[in-house]
Each structure stands twice: as structure tokens, then as C-alpha cells.
Scaffold this motif. Sequence first.
Motif, short mmCIF file in Angstrom:
data_model
loop_
_atom_site.label_atom_id
_atom_site.label_comp_id
_atom_site.label_asym_id
_atom_site.label_seq_id
_atom_site.Cartn_x
_atom_site.Cartn_y
_atom_site.Cartn_z
N SER A 14 -26.09 25.83 -14.43
CA SER A 14 -25.57 25.41 -13.13
C SER A 14 -24.49 24.37 -13.37
N THR A 15 -23.26 24.70 -13.03
CA THR A 15 -22.18 23.74 -13.26
C THR A 15 -22.36 22.51 -12.37
N GLY A 16 -22.94 22.70 -11.18
CA GLY A 16 -23.21 21.55 -10.30
C GLY A 16 -24.18 20.58 -10.99
N LEU B 4 -22.46 18.84 -13.91
CA LEU B 4 -21.53 17.80 -13.44
C LEU B 4 -22.29 16.59 -12.90
N ARG B 5 -23.38 16.84 -12.16
CA ARG B 5 -24.16 15.70 -11.63
C ARG B 5 -24.75 14.89 -12.79
N ASN B 6 -25.18 15.58 -13.85
CA ASN B 6 -25.70 14.85 -15.03
C ASN B 6 -24.60 14.00 -15.67
N GLY C 20 -16.21 17.06 -1.57
CA GLY C 20 -16.52 18.46 -1.29
C GLY C 20 -15.48 19.42 -1.84
N GLN C 21 -14.68 18.91 -2.79
CA GLN C 21 -13.64 19.77 -3.40
C GLN C 21 -14.08 20.24 -4.77
N LEU C 22 -13.37 21.25 -5.29
CA LEU C 22 -13.67 21.71 -6.64
C LEU C 22 -13.12 20.72 -7.65
N VAL C 23 -13.89 20.51 -8.71
CA VAL C 23 -13.45 19.71 -9.85
C VAL C 23 -12.40 20.56 -10.59
N PRO C 24 -11.36 19.94 -11.17
CA PRO C 24 -10.32 20.75 -11.83
C PRO C 24 -10.91 21.71 -12.88
N ASP D 53 -24.70 29.78 -12.36
CA ASP D 53 -24.95 29.40 -10.97
C ASP D 53 -23.88 28.36 -10.58
N GLY D 54 -22.93 28.79 -9.77
CA GLY D 54 -21.87 27.84 -9.36
C GLY D 54 -20.61 27.97 -10.20
N PHE D 55 -20.58 28.93 -11.08
CA PHE D 55 -19.39 29.22 -11.90
C PHE D 55 -19.32 30.72 -12.11
N PRO D 56 -18.20 31.36 -11.91
CA PRO D 56 -16.92 30.81 -11.50
C PRO D 56 -16.88 30.48 -10.00
N ARG D 57 -15.96 29.58 -9.65
CA ARG D 57 -15.81 29.13 -8.26
C ARG D 57 -14.45 29.52 -7.70
N ASN D 58 -13.58 30.06 -8.53
CA ASN D 58 -12.28 30.56 -8.05
C ASN D 58 -11.82 31.65 -9.01
N ALA E 100 -9.21 31.90 -10.95
CA ALA E 100 -8.77 31.45 -12.28
C ALA E 100 -9.98 31.28 -13.20
N GLN E 101 -11.06 30.69 -12.68
CA GLN E 101 -12.27 30.52 -13.51
C GLN E 101 -12.87 31.88 -13.88
N ALA E 102 -12.83 32.84 -12.95
CA ALA E 102 -13.39 34.16 -13.23
C ALA E 102 -12.59 34.84 -14.34
N GLN F 222 -31.66 13.12 -1.22
CA GLN F 222 -30.63 13.93 -0.56
C GLN F 222 -29.30 13.72 -1.28
N ARG F 223 -28.76 14.81 -1.84
CA ARG F 223 -27.47 14.70 -2.52
C ARG F 223 -26.43 14.16 -1.55
N ASP F 224 -25.53 13.30 -2.06
CA ASP F 224 -24.47 12.75 -1.20
C ASP F 224 -23.70 13.86 -0.52
N LYS G 185 -16.72 20.46 4.55
CA LYS G 185 -15.63 20.53 3.55
C LYS G 185 -16.02 21.49 2.44
N ARG G 186 -17.28 21.47 2.02
CA ARG G 186 -17.71 22.37 0.95
C ARG G 186 -17.65 23.82 1.41
N LEU G 187 -18.00 24.03 2.68
CA LEU G 187 -17.95 25.41 3.19
C LEU G 187 -16.50 25.90 3.29
P1 AMP Z 1 -23.04 22.82 -6.52
O1 AMP Z 1 -24.26 22.10 -7.00
O2 AMP Z 1 -22.86 24.15 -7.23
O3 AMP Z 1 -22.97 22.94 -5.03
O4 AMP Z 1 -21.78 21.93 -6.98
C1 AMP Z 1 -21.61 20.62 -6.50
C2 AMP Z 1 -20.16 20.21 -6.67
O5 AMP Z 1 -19.80 20.25 -8.07
C3 AMP Z 1 -19.14 21.12 -6.00
O6 AMP Z 1 -18.96 20.80 -4.64
C4 AMP Z 1 -17.89 20.86 -6.85
O7 AMP Z 1 -17.31 19.62 -6.51
C5 AMP Z 1 -18.48 20.73 -8.23
N1 AMP Z 1 -18.53 22.03 -8.94
C6 AMP Z 1 -19.64 22.75 -9.29
N2 AMP Z 1 -19.30 23.87 -9.94
C7 AMP Z 1 -17.95 23.88 -10.01
C8 AMP Z 1 -16.99 24.77 -10.56
N3 AMP Z 1 -17.34 25.93 -11.14
N4 AMP Z 1 -15.67 24.44 -10.44
C9 AMP Z 1 -15.28 23.30 -9.85
N5 AMP Z 1 -16.13 22.42 -9.30
C10 AMP Z 1 -17.45 22.69 -9.38
#
Ligand code: AMP
Length: 208
Positions: A30-32, A35-37, A56-60, A84-89, A91-93, A153-155, A164-166
Motif C-alpha cells: 500500500s503506497t499510502g 508514505l504514512r510510515n 489531498g493531492q498526489l505525491v510526485p 493497493d493505491g498504486f498506480p494512481r495515474n 504515468a505510474q501505470a 482518524q487520518r488527517d 479534494k481526494r475524490l
Molecule cells: P491512500 O492511503 O491510498 O488513500 O493514500 C493517502 C495519500 O498518499 C494520497 O492521498 C496521496 O497523497 C498519497 N499517495 C498514495 N499512493 C500514491 C501514489 N501512488 N501516487 C501519489 N500519491 C500517493
Amino acid sequence: MNIVLLGAPGAGKGTQAQKLVAEYGVAHISTGDLLRNAVKAQSELGKQAKSYMDAGQLVPDSLVVDLVKERLAEPDAQKGWILDGFPRNTAQAEVLDQMLDAEGIKLDAALAVVVEFGVIINRLSSRRTCKSCGYTAGPEVEVCPRCGGEMYQRDDDKPETIQKRLDTYQNQTAPLIGYYKEQGKLLEVDGDRPVDEVYADVKKLLGL
Ligand code: AMP
């Protein structure tokens, strides 16, 4: 089993991934969570990622792609994985396709968990997540049933960030449905049902 999970935040990707991992012993990537870690550990990557996540934006892509590359190379991922959570666009795919081609690894399926946005908003605003292991549950669960960790509760599950995430999902991630459909890899499951019903269909779709 090498699978990509698609679907809006809160559609239940993580929950279905956790069930597949428990039953089949594949790696849950899970990329989320990764990243949280990184944010929690205050690593350089975490510091760079935090402001995007809070907004609520994608990380580069450059930050996320290396994270996934390293994780896919770890021993537990050699048995198979669920992304889970990757790819998100798109380019990532494309990068993922290139990465897998280079290693001679086949993506079995892209499984989309489909849930209407109205339902998602209710789910996300009441979701609680384990600080230690990422397990998710409703607001009535105060202690993680999996590891005993604290539920919070996640921020970004607060109302001001959910919309914004949606929007980000709609604009950047939803096009992946078409991307994988073209590759003949897309499977879709109705995620607006009890978890075990969704899971039974997930297994059927994956031929498990
Ligand atoms: P999630 O737990 O999958 O909802 O991810 C939480 C947040 O982490 C997202 O709102 C993005 O800011 C970032 N994130 C997670 N996965 C990706 C990804 N594949 N590409 C860019 N940002 C990501």
C-alpha cells in the motif's frame, strides 16, 4: 498472484487486500501506508510527501515510484503481491508496466472496487485506522483487533480533505479503468455490499 487494486479512496481496496493477504500469503503493498510510515519516521521522503498528502493531492511520481520499486524487490513480494493505491495515474501505470516487463513479471489483473461517491464520503468520514499496522474499521473500534495498536482518524479522512481526494481520484486515477480495460486486464466488483460478499466475488473474479 500479482494484482493491482483500483477504486476511489474508501472503496474498500485495503480491506479486500488484507483478506487476500491473510488467505494467500501474498505481499500487501500500500503506497499510502508506505508514505504514512515515511511521514511518521520523518524521513526526507516523508517530509517531502506530507504537504501533498495533507492537501489531498498526489505525491510526485518520482517519490512514489522508487518506493514501489524497492518494495517489489523485497523477499516477501517474490511470492506475489497486491498493489493497493498504486498506480494512481497513467504515468505510474506506464512505469509499472515497464518495471514488470524488465523483470519478466506478468500482471494478472487490475481489480476495480466500485462504490458511489456518496457512500464513499460517509465511509471515509467515519473510518478509523490503526496507527501501527494500517488496519481500518468503523468509529466504534478503539483498539486494533489485529495488533492491539491505537485507532485514529487520518488527517486526510477529515471532511475538508475528502472532497479534494475524490476530485484527485476522478481527474487522475479514474482514467486507469480505461487503461487496464484496453489491456484486457480489468475486473470490476460492486464494493457497496458487506465485506464478505464483496470478497466472495473478488475470489470468483480472480479464479481463486
Ligand atoms: P491512500 O492511503 O491510498 O488513500 O493514500 C493517502 C495519500 O498518499 C494520497 O492521498 C496521496 O497523497 C498519497 N499517495 C498514495 N499512493 C500514491 C501514489 N501512488 N501516487 C501519489 N500519491 C500517493
